[in-house]
Write a protein that holds these residues in place. Structure first.
Motif, mmCIF file in Angstrom:
data_model
loop_
_atom_site.group_PDB
_atom_site.id
_atom_site.type_symbol
_atom_site.label_atom_id
_atom_site.label_comp_id
_atom_site.label_asym_id
_atom_site.label_seq_id
_atom_site.Cartn_x
_atom_site.Cartn_y
_atom_site.Cartn_z
ATOM 1 N N VAL A 46 0.362 3.903 -2.467
ATOM 2 C CA VAL A 46 0.263 2.654 -1.691
ATOM 3 C C VAL A 46 0.064 2.944 -0.209
ATOM 4 O O VAL A 46 -0.752 2.301 0.471
ATOM 5 C CB VAL A 46 1.511 1.783 -1.918
ATOM 6 C CG1 VAL A 46 1.459 0.525 -1.051
ATOM 7 C CG2 VAL A 46 1.635 1.412 -3.391
ATOM 8 N N ARG A 47 0.861 3.856 0.349
ATOM 9 C CA ARG A 47 0.703 4.392 1.693
ATOM 10 C C ARG A 47 1.013 3.423 2.832
ATOM 11 O O ARG A 47 0.694 3.705 3.985
ATOM 12 C CB ARG A 47 -0.692 4.998 1.883
ATOM 13 C CG ARG A 47 -1.029 6.059 0.862
ATOM 14 C CD ARG A 47 -2.258 6.843 1.231
ATOM 15 N NE ARG A 47 -1.980 7.771 2.339
ATOM 16 C CZ ARG A 47 -2.878 8.627 2.824
ATOM 17 N NH1 ARG A 47 -4.100 8.649 2.305
ATOM 18 N NH2 ARG A 47 -2.570 9.433 3.819
ATOM 19 N N ALA A 48 1.620 2.300 2.551
ATOM 20 C CA ALA A 48 1.993 1.370 3.619
ATOM 21 C C ALA A 48 3.260 0.633 3.224
ATOM 22 O O ALA A 48 3.384 0.155 2.093
ATOM 23 C CB ALA A 48 0.872 0.380 3.901
ATOM 24 N N CYS A 49 4.197 0.543 4.175
ATOM 25 C CA CYS A 49 5.473 -0.138 3.943
ATOM 26 C C CYS A 49 5.654 -1.250 4.967
ATOM 27 O O CYS A 49 5.441 -1.041 6.168
ATOM 28 C CB CYS A 49 6.617 0.873 4.050
ATOM 29 S SG CYS A 49 8.268 0.149 3.875
ATOM 30 N N ALA A 50 6.049 -2.413 4.494
ATOM 31 C CA ALA A 50 6.329 -3.546 5.371
ATOM 32 C C ALA A 50 7.792 -3.494 5.788
ATOM 33 O O ALA A 50 8.694 -3.468 4.945
ATOM 34 C CB ALA A 50 6.047 -4.852 4.637
ATOM 35 N N VAL A 51 8.035 -3.452 7.101
ATOM 36 C CA VAL A 51 9.394 -3.322 7.640
ATOM 37 C C VAL A 51 9.788 -4.646 8.295
ATOM 38 O O VAL A 51 9.241 -5.014 9.336
ATOM 39 C CB VAL A 51 9.463 -2.175 8.657
ATOM 40 C CG1 VAL A 51 10.894 -1.992 9.160
ATOM 41 C CG2 VAL A 51 8.932 -0.875 8.048
ATOM 42 N N GLY A 70 0.369 -11.181 0.454
ATOM 43 C CA GLY A 70 -0.796 -10.585 1.104
ATOM 44 C C GLY A 70 -1.168 -9.213 0.587
ATOM 45 O O GLY A 70 -2.171 -8.640 1.017
ATOM 46 N N GLY A 71 -0.359 -8.658 -0.323
ATOM 47 C CA GLY A 71 -0.753 -7.421 -0.980
ATOM 48 C C GLY A 71 0.168 -6.229 -0.834
ATOM 49 O O GLY A 71 -0.092 -5.166 -1.413
ATOM 50 N N VAL A 242 -5.922 0.314 4.581
ATOM 51 C CA VAL A 242 -5.226 1.433 3.942
ATOM 52 C C VAL A 242 -5.945 1.858 2.656
ATOM 53 O O VAL A 242 -6.104 3.055 2.381
ATOM 54 C CB VAL A 242 -3.762 1.048 3.654
ATOM 55 C CG1 VAL A 242 -3.107 2.067 2.741
ATOM 56 C CG2 VAL A 242 -2.994 0.922 4.963
ATOM 57 N N LYS A 243 -6.371 0.896 1.871
ATOM 58 C CA LYS A 243 -7.017 1.221 0.594
ATOM 59 C C LYS A 243 -8.323 1.979 0.776
ATOM 60 O O LYS A 243 -8.737 2.742 -0.095
ATOM 61 C CB LYS A 243 -7.249 -0.077 -0.206
ATOM 62 C CG LYS A 243 -5.978 -0.663 -0.780
ATOM 63 C CD LYS A 243 -6.230 -1.971 -1.505
ATOM 64 C CE LYS A 243 -4.946 -2.554 -2.069
ATOM 65 N NZ LYS A 243 -5.160 -3.861 -2.737
ATOM 66 N N VAL A 245 -8.803 4.437 2.622
ATOM 67 C CA VAL A 245 -8.505 5.868 2.785
ATOM 68 C C VAL A 245 -8.212 6.537 1.447
ATOM 69 O O VAL A 245 -8.560 7.684 1.235
ATOM 70 C CB VAL A 245 -7.321 6.065 3.752
ATOM 71 C CG1 VAL A 245 -7.078 7.537 4.004
ATOM 72 C CG2 VAL A 245 -7.587 5.329 5.061
ATOM 73 N N GLY A 246 -7.565 5.814 0.554
ATOM 74 C CA GLY A 246 -7.231 6.384 -0.740
ATOM 75 C C GLY A 246 -5.846 6.989 -0.774
ATOM 76 O O GLY A 246 -5.139 7.040 0.240
ATOM 77 N N PRO A 247 -5.423 7.491 -1.942
ATOM 78 C CA PRO A 247 -4.078 8.037 -2.107
ATOM 79 C C PRO A 247 -3.834 9.305 -1.305
ATOM 80 O O PRO A 247 -4.768 10.007 -0.907
ATOM 81 C CB PRO A 247 -3.999 8.340 -3.615
ATOM 82 C CG PRO A 247 -5.103 7.533 -4.225
ATOM 83 C CD PRO A 247 -6.178 7.462 -3.209
ATOM 84 N N TYR A 248 -2.568 9.584 -1.093
ATOM 85 C CA TYR A 248 -2.114 10.801 -0.405
ATOM 86 C C TYR A 248 -1.789 11.865 -1.447
ATOM 87 O O TYR A 248 -1.237 11.552 -2.516
ATOM 88 C CB TYR A 248 -0.855 10.458 0.386
ATOM 89 C CG TYR A 248 -0.186 11.616 1.083
ATOM 90 C CD1 TYR A 248 -0.789 12.262 2.156
ATOM 91 C CD2 TYR A 248 1.091 12.046 0.683
ATOM 92 C CE1 TYR A 248 -0.152 13.298 2.826
ATOM 93 C CE2 TYR A 248 1.722 13.078 1.353
ATOM 94 C CZ TYR A 248 1.111 13.703 2.410
ATOM 95 O OH TYR A 248 1.738 14.730 3.069
#
Length: 251
Positions: A46-51, A70-71, A242-243, A245-248
């Motif tokens: 996912v590579r993104a966290c909502a804080v 929103g995803g 973010v998507k 870029v793809g997975p880490y």
């Protein structure tokens, strides 16, 4: 002949023996290795966290719901939010297995215990707290501690943190992350300050494992006005960037 860095061997050597060899069989709140890896895999994909921090308890679930609509698939409730653990527990039950829920602003092991008991799947600290990191590491709980310097990032890793939160933001932004992650390839850096709706993908392209978003995502004015549509649209913008870029690749 060019020398090649064996990062797997280096990673093993850098981690303290106490973390590598510690038995978890008799510890309370211990998670399985599969659970630990599932959390890290979710971060890698996912590579993104909502804080989220909100001044009122009432705004908290509405803002977080808009973000998820929103995803976002990884979210963090912070202890500075009124009734944080009640909201965390409710969202964990509602989205278990779909949206991964963690807890931030953890300041000691008692905070960590309460967060895990409420359902937190990962722990975030604002600063580098070795006691919290080792408590989590001993229990197969993913801890992402706040760090400001390369030395703090490496020390967090050596204490057992598989992800390291870069906080607050640093001069140079993505270029700084690129330089540090190139010099210290065992790190998995998670910038959580200075990340905006538009530059989240740039951080990832420059070596960040994942990113966290606070005010740019949860616009304080939008929260004050109850404008949940704006937060949902902000989330859509971030996740689209973010998507791309793809997975880490996990280390």
């Amino acid at each position: 002949m060019a020398l090649r860095l064996n990062t797997s061997k280096l990673n093993s050597l850098l981690r303290p023996t106490s973390v590598r060899a510690l038995s978890t069989s008799s510890l309370d709140r211990t998670k399985s290795t599969d659970n630990y890896n599932a959390v890290l895999t979710k971060f890698a994909n996912v590579r993104a966290c909502a804080v989220l921090r909100t001044p009122t308890s009432e705004a908290c679930p509405k803002a977080m719901q808009a973000c998820i609509d929103g995803g976002f698939k990884i979210v963090e409730f912070t202890l500075t939010t009124p009734d944080c653990l009640d909201h965390l527990s409710a969202f964990r039950q509602k989205y278990d297995g779909d949206v991964m829920v963690g807890c931030g602003t953890i300041m000691d092991t008692s905070d960590a215990e309460r967060a895990v008991d409420a359902g937190a799947e990962f722990i975030i600290t604002p600063v580098m707290l070795p006691d919290v990191i080792t408590w989590c590491a001993a229990r197969n709980i993913v801890c992402v501690p706040g760090c400001q310097t390369p030395t703090e990032l490496l020390n967090a890793y050596r204490h057992g943190a598989p992800l390291q939160k870069l906080f607050p933001g640093v001069a140079g932004g993505p270029a700084w992350v690129k330089a540090v992650s190139s010099a210290l390839p065992m790190l998995s850096i998670n910038p959580t300050s200075g990340v905006t709706l538009d530059n989240a993908g740039e951080y990832l392209r420059n070596g960040a494992a994942s990113v966290g978003l606070v005010a740019p995502l949860f616009d304080p004015v939008a929260i004050q006005n109850g404008d949940w549509d704006t937060i949902a649209k902000n989330a859509e913008i971030v996740m689209a960037n973010v998507k791309e870029v793809g997975p880490y690749v996990r280390k």
